[in-house]
Design a protein around this motif. Sequence first.
Motif, PDB file in Angstrom:
ATOM      1  N   ALA A 152      -1.622  -6.742   9.187  1.00 49.57           N
ATOM      2  CA  ALA A 152      -1.834  -5.304   9.036  1.00 49.57           C
ATOM      3  C   ALA A 152      -0.526  -4.611   8.686  1.00 49.57           C
ATOM      4  CB  ALA A 152      -2.426  -4.717  10.316  1.00 49.57           C
ATOM      5  N   GLY A 153       0.572  -5.063   9.300  1.00 52.18           N
ATOM      6  CA  GLY A 153       1.879  -4.502   8.984  1.00 52.18           C
ATOM      7  C   GLY A 153       2.303  -4.825   7.570  1.00 52.18           C
ATOM      8  N   ARG A 154       2.081  -6.068   7.187  1.00 51.82           N
ATOM      9  CA  ARG A 154       2.459  -6.479   5.833  1.00 51.82           C
ATOM     10  C   ARG A 154       1.668  -5.711   4.786  1.00 51.82           C
ATOM     11  NH1 ARG A 154       0.582  -9.813   1.937  1.00 51.82           N
ATOM     12  NH2 ARG A 154       2.117 -10.816   0.586  1.00 51.82           N
ATOM     13  N   ASP A 155       0.368  -5.563   4.991  1.00 48.86           N
ATOM     14  CA  ASP A 155      -0.462  -4.847   4.025  1.00 48.86           C
ATOM     15  C   ASP A 155      -0.119  -3.359   3.976  1.00 48.86           C
ATOM     16  OD1 ASP A 155      -1.646  -7.260   3.568  1.00 48.86           O
ATOM     17  OD2 ASP A 155      -3.614  -6.733   4.393  1.00 48.86           O
ATOM     18  N   SER A 156       0.326  -2.819   5.107  1.00 44.50           N
ATOM     19  CA  SER A 156       0.728  -1.415   5.133  1.00 44.50           C
ATOM     20  C   SER A 156       2.055  -1.207   4.413  1.00 44.50           C
ATOM     21  CB  SER A 156       0.863  -0.927   6.579  1.00 44.50           C
ATOM     22  OG  SER A 156      -0.358  -1.044   7.276  1.00 44.50           O
ATOM     23  N   GLY A 157       2.894  -2.252   4.457  1.00 42.95           N
ATOM     24  CA  GLY A 157       4.218  -2.167   3.840  1.00 42.95           C
ATOM     25  C   GLY A 157       5.283  -1.940   4.886  1.00 42.95           C
ATOM     26  N   TRP A 158       6.162  -2.922   5.081  1.00 45.37           N
ATOM     27  CA  TRP A 158       7.182  -2.818   6.118  1.00 45.37           C
ATOM     28  C   TRP A 158       8.112  -1.629   5.891  1.00 45.37           C
ATOM     29  CZ3 TRP A 158       5.275  -5.404   9.788  1.00 45.37           C
ATOM     30  CH2 TRP A 158       4.704  -6.678   9.600  1.00 45.37           C
ATOM     31  N   TYR A 159       8.496  -1.429   4.643  1.00 45.66           N
ATOM     32  CA  TYR A 159       9.370  -0.294   4.336  1.00 45.66           C
ATOM     33  C   TYR A 159       8.652   1.021   4.618  1.00 45.66           C
ATOM     34  CZ  TYR A 159      12.409   2.923   1.852  1.00 45.66           C
ATOM     35  OH  TYR A 159      13.229   3.972   1.547  1.00 45.66           O
ATOM     36  N   PHE A 160       7.403   1.077   4.247  1.00 44.41           N
ATOM     37  CA  PHE A 160       6.599   2.282   4.473  1.00 44.41           C
ATOM     38  C   PHE A 160       6.510   2.599   5.966  1.00 44.41           C
ATOM     39  CE2 PHE A 160       2.264   4.028   5.270  1.00 44.41           C
ATOM     40  CZ  PHE A 160       2.433   5.263   4.658  1.00 44.41           C
ATOM     41  N   LEU A 161       6.263   1.584   6.788  1.00 43.75           N
ATOM     42  CA  LEU A 161       6.131   1.801   8.224  1.00 43.75           C
ATOM     43  C   LEU A 161       7.436   2.291   8.864  1.00 43.75           C
ATOM     44  CD1 LEU A 161       3.995  -1.284   9.363  1.00 43.75           C
ATOM     45  CD2 LEU A 161       3.228   1.083   9.114  1.00 43.75           C
ATOM     46  N   SER A 162       8.557   1.795   8.383  1.00 49.62           N
ATOM     47  CA  SER A 162       9.835   2.116   9.027  1.00 49.62           C
ATOM     48  C   SER A 162      10.516   3.344   8.461  1.00 49.62           C
ATOM     49  CB  SER A 162      10.794   0.918   8.909  1.00 49.62           C
ATOM     50  OG  SER A 162      11.052   0.613   7.550  1.00 49.62           O
ATOM     51  N   ASN A 163       9.983   3.890   7.349  1.00 50.58           N
ATOM     52  CA  ASN A 163      10.685   5.001   6.708  1.00 50.58           C
ATOM     53  C   ASN A 163       9.835   6.241   6.470  1.00 50.58           C
ATOM     54  OD1 ASN A 163      13.575   3.982   5.713  1.00 50.58           O
ATOM     55  ND2 ASN A 163      12.123   2.279   5.523  1.00 50.58           N
ATOM     56  N   HIS A 164       8.650   6.277   7.055  1.00 46.84           N
ATOM     57  CA  HIS A 164       7.791   7.438   6.914  1.00 46.84           C
ATOM     58  C   HIS A 164       7.289   7.870   8.287  1.00 46.84           C
ATOM     59  CE1 HIS A 164       7.852   5.973   2.771  1.00 46.84           C
ATOM     60  NE2 HIS A 164       7.455   7.181   2.403  1.00 46.84           N
ATOM     61  N   PRO A 165       6.919   9.135   8.438  1.00 49.05           N
ATOM     62  CA  PRO A 165       6.472   9.635   9.743  1.00 49.05           C
ATOM     63  C   PRO A 165       5.154   9.007  10.187  1.00 49.05           C
ATOM     64  CG  PRO A 165       6.131  11.302   8.047  1.00 49.05           C
ATOM     65  CD  PRO A 165       6.948  10.206   7.414  1.00 49.05           C
ATOM     66  N   GLU A 166       4.959   9.014  11.502  1.00 45.57           N
ATOM     67  CA  GLU A 166       3.766   8.392  12.086  1.00 45.57           C
ATOM     68  C   GLU A 166       2.480   8.998  11.546  1.00 45.57           C
ATOM     69  OE1 GLU A 166       1.677   7.793  16.492  1.00 45.57           O
ATOM     70  OE2 GLU A 166       3.817   8.250  16.334  1.00 45.57           O
ATOM     71  N   ARG A 167       2.454  10.291  11.288  1.00 46.89           N
ATOM     72  CA  ARG A 167       1.222  10.934  10.818  1.00 46.89           C
ATOM     73  C   ARG A 167       0.775  10.373   9.468  1.00 46.89           C
ATOM     74  NH1 ARG A 167       2.357  14.733   6.939  1.00 46.89           N
ATOM     75  NH2 ARG A 167       4.543  15.394   6.767  1.00 46.89           N
ATOM     76  N   GLN A 168       1.718   9.786   8.732  1.00 47.50           N
ATOM     77  CA  GLN A 168       1.375   9.158   7.463  1.00 47.50           C
ATOM     78  C   GLN A 168       1.094   7.662   7.618  1.00 47.50           C
ATOM     79  OE1 GLN A 168       4.494   9.956   4.643  1.00 47.50           O
ATOM     80  NE2 GLN A 168       4.007  12.141   4.473  1.00 47.50           N
ATOM     81  N   THR A 169       1.905   6.998   8.441  1.00 44.63           N
ATOM     82  CA  THR A 169       1.802   5.547   8.514  1.00 44.63           C
ATOM     83  C   THR A 169       0.694   5.051   9.432  1.00 44.63           C
ATOM     84  OG1 THR A 169       3.462   5.507  10.286  1.00 44.63           O
ATOM     85  CG2 THR A 169       4.254   5.254   8.017  1.00 44.63           C
ATOM     86  N   ARG A 170       0.438   5.770  10.532  1.00 47.44           N
ATOM     87  CA  ARG A 170      -0.550   5.284  11.496  1.00 47.44           C
ATOM     88  C   ARG A 170      -1.950   5.140  10.883  1.00 47.44           C
ATOM     89  NH1 ARG A 170      -1.606   4.766  17.123  1.00 47.44           N
ATOM     90  NH2 ARG A 170       0.508   5.384  17.679  1.00 47.44           N
ATOM     91  N   PRO A 171      -2.466   6.145  10.147  1.00 48.02           N
ATOM     92  CA  PRO A 171      -3.809   5.972   9.566  1.00 48.02           C
ATOM     93  C   PRO A 171      -3.914   4.767   8.640  1.00 48.02           C
ATOM     94  CG  PRO A 171      -3.137   8.269   9.459  1.00 48.02           C
ATOM     95  CD  PRO A 171      -1.924   7.489   9.856  1.00 48.02           C
ATOM     96  N   VAL A 172      -2.852   4.525   7.870  1.00 49.71           N
ATOM     97  CA  VAL A 172      -2.863   3.379   6.952  1.00 49.71           C
ATOM     98  C   VAL A 172      -2.865   2.078   7.735  1.00 49.71           C
ATOM     99  CG1 VAL A 172      -1.595   2.180   5.133  1.00 49.71           C
ATOM    100  CG2 VAL A 172      -1.696   4.691   5.149  1.00 49.71           C
TER     101      VAL A 172
END
Length: 224
Positions: A152-172
């Motif tokens: 799930a982390g890989r499909d979401s994108g590791w860079y995306f998860l670590s460099n964007h706010p939770e309100r954007q990354t959590r739903p993905v």
Amino acid sequence: MTDNSRDLIQRVARGIQASQTTSATPPGPSEAKSGALPEAHIEAINQVFALFRLNYHNQYYAAFPDAEQLKQIKKLWLDSLRDYPVEQILRGARHAIENSEYLPTLHRMHKCCQEGLAELGLPSTNAAYLEACQAPSPKSAQRWSHPAVYWAGRDSGWYFLSNHPERQTRPVFEQHYQSYCERVMRGETLSIPKDRSLEQHKAEPLPREEQLKRLKKLREETGL
């Protein structure tokens, strides 16, 4: 738990997405949140209450003596449990039946849905999200609580998860994680790849055009 109950649960788990049947008291559309719910979720709630009626017969009719009241309660459950995958709702109902002789409340049903995941070694969605966001690189070398979290982390994108706010990354992340949880609950075995070239080891930003493309897609998916 009776043999009839086990057979019914197994049939539901196998055929829920293809089933077009409904109970005599359908829950109807949810009123508390906007957006149409998949027919499978409506059917799942009907099947859950059918299982409860079968296993908690006297308690069930004492708790739901009125058909109109039952309809409203089903709507409440449907709205409250809507974020769980269908398989997780059904597993939660099975967990409730197998572990308690008392008809579960909605609060207890939420706990059963989470405990049903734990039985398969799957962490809660919140725990999985935090684990994926905090995991150092290389990702495939870490001790993951379950491979579903890694994927799930890989499909979401590791860079995306670590460099964007939770309100954007959590739903993905939640969308991907629920998808992998469903696969596990259907019996699929997941494993973490040994080929580390499949990972994004370096936290390098995507080209601007790709970032804008992904941001547009994210907004469409989440309504943000």
